[in-house]
Scaffold this motif. Structure first.
Motif, PDB file in Angstrom:
ATOM      1  N   VAL A   1      13.791  21.348 -23.462  1.00 15.96           N
ATOM      2  CA  VAL A   1      14.941  21.920 -22.746  1.00 15.96           C
ATOM      3  C   VAL A   1      14.596  22.253 -21.291  1.00 15.96           C
ATOM      4  O   VAL A   1      15.335  22.936 -20.607  1.00 15.96           O
ATOM      5  CB  VAL A   1      15.505  23.175 -23.454  1.00 15.96           C
ATOM      6  N   GLN A   2      13.474  21.733 -20.851  1.00 20.48           N
ATOM      7  CA  GLN A   2      13.065  21.821 -19.453  1.00 20.48           C
ATOM      8  C   GLN A   2      12.899  23.258 -18.960  1.00 20.48           C
ATOM      9  O   GLN A   2      13.358  23.607 -17.887  1.00 20.48           O
ATOM     10  CB  GLN A   2      14.057  21.070 -18.564  1.00 20.48           C
ATOM     11  N   LEU A   3      12.274  24.076 -19.802  1.00 21.85           N
ATOM     12  CA  LEU A   3      11.956  25.437 -19.366  1.00 21.85           C
ATOM     13  C   LEU A   3      10.483  25.747 -19.617  1.00 21.85           C
ATOM     14  O   LEU A   3      10.158  26.814 -20.137  1.00 21.85           O
ATOM     15  CB  LEU A   3      12.816  26.461 -20.123  1.00 21.85           C
ATOM     16  N   PRO A   4       9.578  24.838 -19.263  1.00 23.15           N
ATOM     17  CA  PRO A   4       8.185  25.105 -19.596  1.00 23.15           C
ATOM     18  C   PRO A   4       7.693  26.343 -18.852  1.00 23.15           C
ATOM     19  O   PRO A   4       8.139  26.621 -17.737  1.00 23.15           O
ATOM     20  CB  PRO A   4       7.458  23.846 -19.101  1.00 23.15           C
ATOM     21  N   GLY A   5       6.826  27.114 -19.512  1.00 22.43           N
ATOM     22  CA  GLY A   5       6.211  28.255 -18.848  1.00 22.43           C
ATOM     23  C   GLY A   5       7.020  29.539 -18.911  1.00 22.43           C
ATOM     24  O   GLY A   5       6.577  30.571 -18.436  1.00 22.43           O
ATOM     25  N   LEU A   6       8.202  29.495 -19.533  1.00 19.55           N
ATOM     26  CA  LEU A   6       9.028  30.701 -19.547  1.00 19.55           C
ATOM     27  C   LEU A   6       8.947  31.453 -20.872  1.00 19.55           C
ATOM     28  O   LEU A   6       9.725  32.364 -21.125  1.00 19.55           O
ATOM     29  CB  LEU A   6      10.492  30.357 -19.254  1.00 19.55           C
ATOM     30  N   GLU A   7       7.973  31.083 -21.744  1.00 19.73           N
ATOM     31  CA  GLU A   7       7.991  31.624 -23.100  1.00 19.73           C
ATOM     32  C   GLU A   7       7.802  33.131 -23.158  1.00 19.73           C
ATOM     33  O   GLU A   7       8.206  33.771 -24.109  1.00 19.73           O
ATOM     34  CB  GLU A   7       6.960  30.913 -23.973  1.00 19.73           C
TER      35      GLU A   7
ATOM     36  N   LEU B   1      16.471  35.722 -17.327  1.00 21.23           N
ATOM     37  CA  LEU B   1      16.831  34.316 -17.171  1.00 21.23           C
ATOM     38  C   LEU B   1      18.249  34.196 -16.633  1.00 21.23           C
ATOM     39  O   LEU B   1      19.069  35.092 -16.827  1.00 21.23           O
ATOM     40  CB  LEU B   1      16.776  33.607 -18.530  1.00 21.23           C
ATOM     41  N   SER B   2      18.526  33.085 -15.978  1.00 18.28           N
ATOM     42  CA  SER B   2      19.891  32.828 -15.531  1.00 18.28           C
ATOM     43  C   SER B   2      20.726  32.366 -16.726  1.00 18.28           C
ATOM     44  O   SER B   2      20.198  32.030 -17.780  1.00 18.28           O
ATOM     45  CB  SER B   2      19.895  31.733 -14.469  1.00 18.28           C
ATOM     46  N   GLY B   3      22.038  32.346 -16.538  1.00 15.92           N
ATOM     47  CA  GLY B   3      22.936  31.936 -17.619  1.00 15.92           C
ATOM     48  C   GLY B   3      22.596  30.555 -18.157  1.00 15.92           C
ATOM     49  O   GLY B   3      22.522  30.339 -19.363  1.00 15.92           O
ATOM     50  N   GLY B   4      22.366  29.617 -17.255  1.00 17.84           N
ATOM     51  CA  GLY B   4      22.056  28.264 -17.675  1.00 17.84           C
ATOM     52  C   GLY B   4      20.757  28.211 -18.466  1.00 17.84           C
ATOM     53  O   GLY B   4      20.661  27.528 -19.485  1.00 17.84           O
ATOM     54  N   GLN B   5      19.771  28.994 -18.021  1.00 15.35           N
ATOM     55  CA  GLN B   5      18.494  29.027 -18.738  1.00 15.35           C
ATOM     56  C   GLN B   5      18.659  29.657 -20.113  1.00 15.35           C
ATOM     57  O   GLN B   5      18.078  29.200 -21.093  1.00 15.35           O
ATOM     58  CB  GLN B   5      17.469  29.826 -17.922  1.00 15.35           C
ATOM     59  N   ARG B   6      19.479  30.699 -20.189  1.00 14.58           N
ATOM     60  CA  ARG B   6      19.695  31.336 -21.493  1.00 14.58           C
ATOM     61  C   ARG B   6      20.291  30.343 -22.483  1.00 14.58           C
ATOM     62  O   ARG B   6      19.903  30.306 -23.645  1.00 14.58           O
ATOM     63  CB  ARG B   6      20.651  32.520 -21.344  1.00 14.58           C
ATOM     64  N   GLN B   7      21.244  29.556 -21.987  1.00 17.08           N
ATOM     65  CA  GLN B   7      21.876  28.623 -22.906  1.00 17.08           C
ATOM     66  C   GLN B   7      20.880  27.549 -23.346  1.00 17.08           C
ATOM     67  O   GLN B   7      20.933  27.080 -24.478  1.00 17.08           O
ATOM     68  CB  GLN B   7      23.125  28.018 -22.249  1.00 17.08           C
ATOM     69  N   ARG B   8      19.962  27.179 -22.481  1.00 21.25           N
ATOM     70  CA  ARG B   8      18.920  26.232 -22.890  1.00 21.25           C
ATOM     71  C   ARG B   8      18.034  26.837 -23.971  1.00 21.25           C
ATOM     72  O   ARG B   8      17.657  26.167 -24.931  1.00 21.25           O
ATOM     73  CB  ARG B   8      18.035  25.860 -21.697  1.00 21.25           C
ATOM     74  N   VAL B   9      17.718  28.109 -23.792  1.00 22.48           N
ATOM     75  CA  VAL B   9      16.908  28.783 -24.813  1.00 22.48           C
ATOM     76  C   VAL B   9      17.678  28.819 -26.136  1.00 22.48           C
ATOM     77  O   VAL B   9      17.130  28.552 -27.204  1.00 22.48           O
ATOM     78  CB  VAL B   9      16.539  30.219 -24.375  1.00 22.48           C
ATOM     79  N   ALA B  10      18.974  29.121 -26.034  1.00 20.35           N
ATOM     80  CA  ALA B  10      19.795  29.177 -27.258  1.00 20.35           C
ATOM     81  C   ALA B  10      19.771  27.826 -27.964  1.00 20.35           C
ATOM     82  O   ALA B  10      19.698  27.760 -29.196  1.00 20.35           O
ATOM     83  CB  ALA B  10      21.219  29.591 -26.914  1.00 20.35           C
TER      84      ALA B  10
END
Ligand SMILES: Nc1ncnc2c1ncn2[C@@H]1O[C@H](COP(=O)(O)OP(=O)(O)O)[C@@H](O)[C@H]1O
Ligand SMILES: [Mg+2]
Lengths: 286, 352
Positions: free
Chosen positions: B124-130, B137-146
């Motif tokens: 989901v293209q969020l490496p390193g944010l674990e 996180l921004s809204g878009g990032q949250r939805q990627r995590v979801a």
């Protein structure tokens, strides 16, 4: 904008779109000083007249120590019990719709509204050895009134609304969706409660706990009826303060008060720090 | 995983949120439920997930009747509009949650869970944010995590309820493409809900258009756009005009004017003509047919100009698209005829 241009190292508070920070902070400090700090300082001044050795003598007096121990331990137990059952009551009020819910909701506030002496007399009438409930327990040798257990009962009664009313709004905010998300991920009911809901409520439970505890430590009216007030057994510190006052021993009274103050402040500060930490970490409240 | 929704109906306290509905979803398909707010999209999606129980009917996962399986047992990935992340948990714990709550016998070892979470974060293209918390996180990032959290349980189907609904237009567009890529990589059967037709038409293999608790049409973007089977679909998708007309003697009439369109084979009677602003032909000759009227308003739309004309005796407004530099003559009148159009009978039948 002029505001954002003044980027000068340490700042008391970030510039905010809400105006009046200086004014309201000034007001807050003045207000707290007048209402809270000056009377408390009075305590310090009074006891200071005794000198360190005088304070130490009072602070280590076995009767005082025992009274403080009774006060703080019963308050702690009552607040812990409220933390459990208050959350359950809040849960029922928030999550279920049933006839009489509004009435139940109103009943929660009763301990707020009732004069504490009334509560004390009512509880004593219930739990005294010849009272409604007490008479069934007495044959088994169980005594609630006139023991520290009686004190705990009174303090539970007094503290309940603090717990429920603090947890309730936060619980209302925990979205159903979060629970549903947990369910779709395979979590059963128990896992959802223990891993999602309770941790989410933890800051509110802590606040409620702090309030209930603080209130319980200072509670006087409802406790003295049910406590029996036996020195070294069921005598609470606030009562001992009153006794000292009646003996015109003002320095003795204020010294006990000061000790209570320091303990309470330490507990509340600790709870506040834990909360600030969790708020920073999980972003509650923003 | 194939999905079959078989005569499912859902009422809330007697209120029919979803009328009897059947739908087959193919394995590996990316399908959109599209419709206005309140049309029953979320209800249908929640029925598939098991978050609601149908009043009637059954839902099959492959050959297995899943109707009586609990949410927990259905093994579906569900993504909510407002993310529904666990905010007291790190991104890592959020994504790992579905694996961590498994019974010990089928729970992967801790190491393995962590490895999979990191893999999903890459996906989901969020490496390193674990180690971040959701509020960092921004809204878009949250939805990627979801989405990563939903994918972690290796779901049999992936269900998304307006996944980009709370995000701004720019982010939406980016995530749209990204969702398509993820889908193509992972191959999950995916159902997503949206009220944004552009999103549905661009992203989905097939679109299910819904209205008032019913499925209006199921088809590819081309089907839906070019061959809408109902006036609702025609007017819901893209821009459209509706003109009440009459068929008589093999001609289409607006009052006493022939429209000059070919309606051979259509039965006589009243009908409604639907056409899109861009599917018209300007008539320059002094009109012997077609539609004409004075320009009541105009607006510039990107590279073209839209004219609003008042047509006929009761001055029905229609909108047509002309080149941006189109000269409006001194008379202020413009004549045109629809090139592509559809006729809908008032009883619901259609033709063109
Ligand atoms: N839990 C519910 N209780 C009562 N009515 C509901 C409930 N959920 C949805 N509805 C009703 O069902 C209809 C369809 O809702 P929904 O499926 O959420 O529509 P959409 O997602 O297309 O906006 C709406 O009229 C809505 O008010
Ligand atoms: Mg919806």
């Amino acid at each position: 904008m002029a505001l954002s241009a003044t980027a000068s190292g340490w700042r008391f508070k970030q510039p905010s779109v809400i105006p009046g920070f200086g004014l309201t902070l000034g007001f807050t400090l003045t207000y707290l000083t007048l209402i809270v700090l000056i009377p408390l300082a009075g305590l310090g001044v009074r006891s200071a007249a005794l000198g360190w050795s005088g304070i130490w003598t009072i602070a280590t007096d076995p009767r005082v120590v025992q009274a403080l121990r009774v006060s703080f331990s019963t308050s702690l137990i009552a607040a812990l019990i409220n933390a459990v059952f208050g959350v359950i009551v809040a849960w029922v009020l928030v999550r279920y719709r049933f006839p009489g819910r509004r009435i139940l909701d109103a009943i929660v506030d009763l301990p707020f509204a009732l004069p504490t002496a009334v509560a004390g007399i009512a509880l004593t009438a219930l739990y005294a050895p010849n009272g409604w409930i007490g008479q069934y327990l007495a044959p088994y040798g169980i005594r609630l009134a006139y023991t520290p257990t009686g004190i705990v009962i009174a303090l539970i009664f007094i503290g309940l609304p603090f717990m429920v009313r603090t947890v309730q709004p936060v619980m209302e905010e925990i979205s159903r969706e979060v629970e549903e998300a947990a369910a779709t991920l395979g979590a059963n009911r128990f896992q959802t409660i223990s891993r999602i809901i309770l941790p989410g409520l933890a800051p509110a439970i802590l606040t409620g706990f702090a309030l209930a505890f603080g209130r319980a430590v200072g509670e006087y009216g409802s406790v003295i009826f049910i406590a029996g007030n036996i020195p070294y057994v069921s005598e609470i510190a606030p009562l001992l303060i009153v006794i000292r006052l009646e003996e015109y021993n003002y320095a003795g009274a204020t010294t006990i008060a000061l000790i209570m103050l320091i303990f309470s402040f330490a507990v509340l500060l600790a709870i506040n720090l834990i909360q600030a930490w969790s708020r920073r970490r999980f972003g509650y409240g923003n | 995983m194939e999905l079959r929704i078989d005569k499912v109906r859902k009422e809330f306290d007697r209120f029919p949120a979803l009328h009897e509905t059947s739908l087959d979803i193919r394995s590996g398909e990316l399908i959109a439920l599209l419709g206005p707010s309140g049309s029953g999209k979320t209800t249908l999606l929640r029925l598939i997930a098991g978050l609601e129980q149908p009043t009637d009917g059954a839902i099959f996962f492959g050959d297995e009747d899943a109707s009586h399986r609990s949410v927990q047992d259905r093994n579906v990935g569900f993504v909510f509009q407002h993310y529904a992340l666990f905010r007291h948990m790190t991104v890592l714990d959020n994504i790992a949650f579905g694996l961590n709550v498994r019974p010990a016998a089928i729970r992967p070892p801790k190491r393995e869970i962590e490895r999979r979470v990191l893999e999903l974060l890459d996906l989901v293209q969020l490496p390193g944010l674990e180690k971040r918390y959701p509020n960092q996180l921004s809204g878009g990032q949250r939805q990627r995590v979801a989405l990563a959290r939903a994918l972690a349980i290796e779901p049999r189907v992936l269900l998304l309820d307006e996944p980009f609904g709370a995000l701004d237009a720019q982010v939406r567009k980016g995530l749209r493409k990204w969702l398509r890529e993820i889908h193509d990589q992972t191959g999950h059967t995916t159902v997503f809900v949206t009220h944004d037709q552009e999103e549905a038409l661009e992203l989905a293999d097939r679109v299910v258009v819904m209205s008032q608790g019913r499925i209006e049409q199921v088809g590819t973007a081309d089907d839906i756009y070019d061959r809408p089977t109902s006036p609702f679909v025609f007017s819901f998708i893209g821009e459209s005009n509706a003109l009440p007309i009459r068929i008589e003697t093999g001609q289409a009439w607006l009052a006493d004017r022939p429209l000059g369109i070919d309606v051979s084979g259509e039965a006589d009677g009243p009908a409604t003509l639907y056409f899109r602003p861009q599917d018209i032909e300007i008539l320059t000759d002094p009109p012997g047919g077609g539609l004409a009227g004075p320009v009541a308003a105009q607006r510039r739309v990107a590279g073209t100009r839209h004219l609003e004309l008042e047509i006929g005796g009761d001055r029905t407004r229609v909108e047509i698209e002309v080149p941006a530099d189109y000269p409006i003559g001194e008379t202020g009148r413009v004549a045109f005829k629809p090139k592509r159009w559809r006729l809908y009978r008032n009883d619901g039948a259609s033709g063109n």
